[in-house]
Design a protein around this motif. Sequence first.
Motif, PDB file in Angstrom:
ATOM      1  N   PRO A  19      -2.839  -7.227  -9.389  1.00 62.04           N
ATOM      2  CA  PRO A  19      -2.386  -6.576 -10.617  1.00 62.04           C
ATOM      3  C   PRO A  19      -3.276  -6.963 -11.798  1.00 62.04           C
ATOM      4  O   PRO A  19      -3.677  -8.122 -11.924  1.00 62.04           O
ATOM      5  CB  PRO A  19      -0.959  -7.108 -10.807  1.00 62.04           C
ATOM      6  CG  PRO A  19      -0.901  -8.375 -10.024  1.00 62.04           C
ATOM      7  CD  PRO A  19      -1.893  -8.238  -8.919  1.00 62.04           C
ATOM      8  N   GLY A  20      -3.623  -5.973 -12.616  1.00 60.91           N
ATOM      9  CA  GLY A  20      -4.411  -6.214 -13.819  1.00 60.91           C
ATOM     10  C   GLY A  20      -5.869  -6.539 -13.576  1.00 60.91           C
ATOM     11  O   GLY A  20      -6.589  -6.924 -14.487  1.00 60.91           O
ATOM     12  N   GLU A  21      -6.337  -6.409 -12.352  1.00 58.58           N
ATOM     13  CA  GLU A  21      -7.729  -6.724 -12.019  1.00 58.58           C
ATOM     14  C   GLU A  21      -8.326  -5.610 -11.171  1.00 58.58           C
ATOM     15  O   GLU A  21      -7.774  -5.242 -10.139  1.00 58.58           O
ATOM     16  CB  GLU A  21      -7.776  -8.042 -11.240  1.00 58.58           C
ATOM     17  CG  GLU A  21      -9.160  -8.505 -10.889  1.00 58.58           C
ATOM     18  CD  GLU A  21      -9.155  -9.820 -10.124  1.00 58.58           C
ATOM     19  OE1 GLU A  21      -9.957  -9.950  -9.187  1.00 58.58           O
ATOM     20  OE2 GLU A  21      -8.342 -10.699 -10.454  1.00 58.58           O
ATOM     21  N   VAL A  22      -9.472  -5.077 -11.622  1.00 60.67           N
ATOM     22  CA  VAL A  22     -10.179  -4.066 -10.832  1.00 60.67           C
ATOM     23  C   VAL A  22     -11.206  -4.801  -9.977  1.00 60.67           C
ATOM     24  O   VAL A  22     -12.014  -5.564 -10.495  1.00 60.67           O
ATOM     25  CB  VAL A  22     -10.885  -3.035 -11.733  1.00 60.67           C
ATOM     26  CG1 VAL A  22     -11.676  -2.050 -10.896  1.00 60.67           C
ATOM     27  CG2 VAL A  22      -9.879  -2.315 -12.605  1.00 60.67           C
ATOM     28  N   SER A  23     -11.139  -4.609  -8.675  1.00 60.88           N
ATOM     29  CA  SER A  23     -12.106  -5.252  -7.785  1.00 60.88           C
ATOM     30  C   SER A  23     -12.757  -4.213  -6.894  1.00 60.88           C
ATOM     31  O   SER A  23     -12.151  -3.207  -6.541  1.00 60.88           O
ATOM     32  CB  SER A  23     -11.419  -6.326  -6.932  1.00 60.88           C
ATOM     33  OG  SER A  23     -10.439  -5.743  -6.115  1.00 60.88           O
ATOM     34  N   THR A  24     -14.013  -4.475  -6.552  1.00 61.22           N
ATOM     35  CA  THR A  24     -14.757  -3.590  -5.657  1.00 61.22           C
ATOM     36  C   THR A  24     -15.318  -4.424  -4.515  1.00 61.22           C
ATOM     37  O   THR A  24     -15.898  -5.478  -4.741  1.00 61.22           O
ATOM     38  CB  THR A  24     -15.919  -2.895  -6.387  1.00 61.22           C
ATOM     39  OG1 THR A  24     -15.405  -2.187  -7.508  1.00 61.22           O
ATOM     40  CG2 THR A  24     -16.657  -1.932  -5.474  1.00 61.22           C
ATOM     41  N   THR A  25     -15.129  -3.946  -3.297  1.00 67.65           N
ATOM     42  CA  THR A  25     -15.665  -4.609  -2.114  1.00 67.65           C
ATOM     43  C   THR A  25     -16.505  -3.605  -1.338  1.00 67.65           C
ATOM     44  O   THR A  25     -16.073  -2.479  -1.095  1.00 67.65           O
ATOM     45  CB  THR A  25     -14.532  -5.139  -1.216  1.00 67.65           C
ATOM     46  OG1 THR A  25     -13.750  -6.051  -1.981  1.00 67.65           O
ATOM     47  CG2 THR A  25     -15.080  -5.843   0.000  1.00 67.65           C
ATOM     48  N   TYR A  26     -17.722  -4.025  -0.962  1.00 70.74           N
ATOM     49  CA  TYR A  26     -18.617  -3.192  -0.168  1.00 70.74           C
ATOM     50  C   TYR A  26     -18.594  -3.710   1.264  1.00 70.74           C
ATOM     51  O   TYR A  26     -18.876  -4.877   1.509  1.00 70.74           O
ATOM     52  CB  TYR A  26     -20.048  -3.265  -0.715  1.00 70.74           C
ATOM     53  CG  TYR A  26     -20.153  -2.736  -2.119  1.00 70.74           C
ATOM     54  CD1 TYR A  26     -20.383  -1.392  -2.355  1.00 70.74           C
ATOM     55  CD2 TYR A  26     -20.001  -3.586  -3.209  1.00 70.74           C
ATOM     56  CE1 TYR A  26     -20.458  -0.897  -3.643  1.00 70.74           C
ATOM     57  CE2 TYR A  26     -20.080  -3.099  -4.503  1.00 70.74           C
ATOM     58  CZ  TYR A  26     -20.306  -1.758  -4.714  1.00 70.74           C
ATOM     59  OH  TYR A  26     -20.383  -1.272  -5.985  1.00 70.74           O
TER      60      TYR A  26
END
Length: 79
Positions: free
Chosen positions: A30-37
């Motif tokens: 919540p409240g955090e944008v994360s990106t994983t490749y």
Amino acid sequence: MIVAVRCEGEGTVKVSVSSVHVSFPQKCLPGEVSTTYNQVAVSGADRGGTVAVEAPSRVRWSLTVGRGAPAQEEPPGTG
């Protein structure tokens, strides 16, 4: 094959690419944008296929899928 997942919100996004037998979970906060490749060397990535995504309604997500020659990783601070 490369599958990039970006998400925000509490929960888990489940991604499945059945044509190449690849699946994985992506935990989102919540409240955090994360990106994983996720880069996976698999045979059959040159064929057509379907990607399925399962996620709780409180999770916002986006997905990018690509295929081709593996990209070289950039050193930190060059982006």
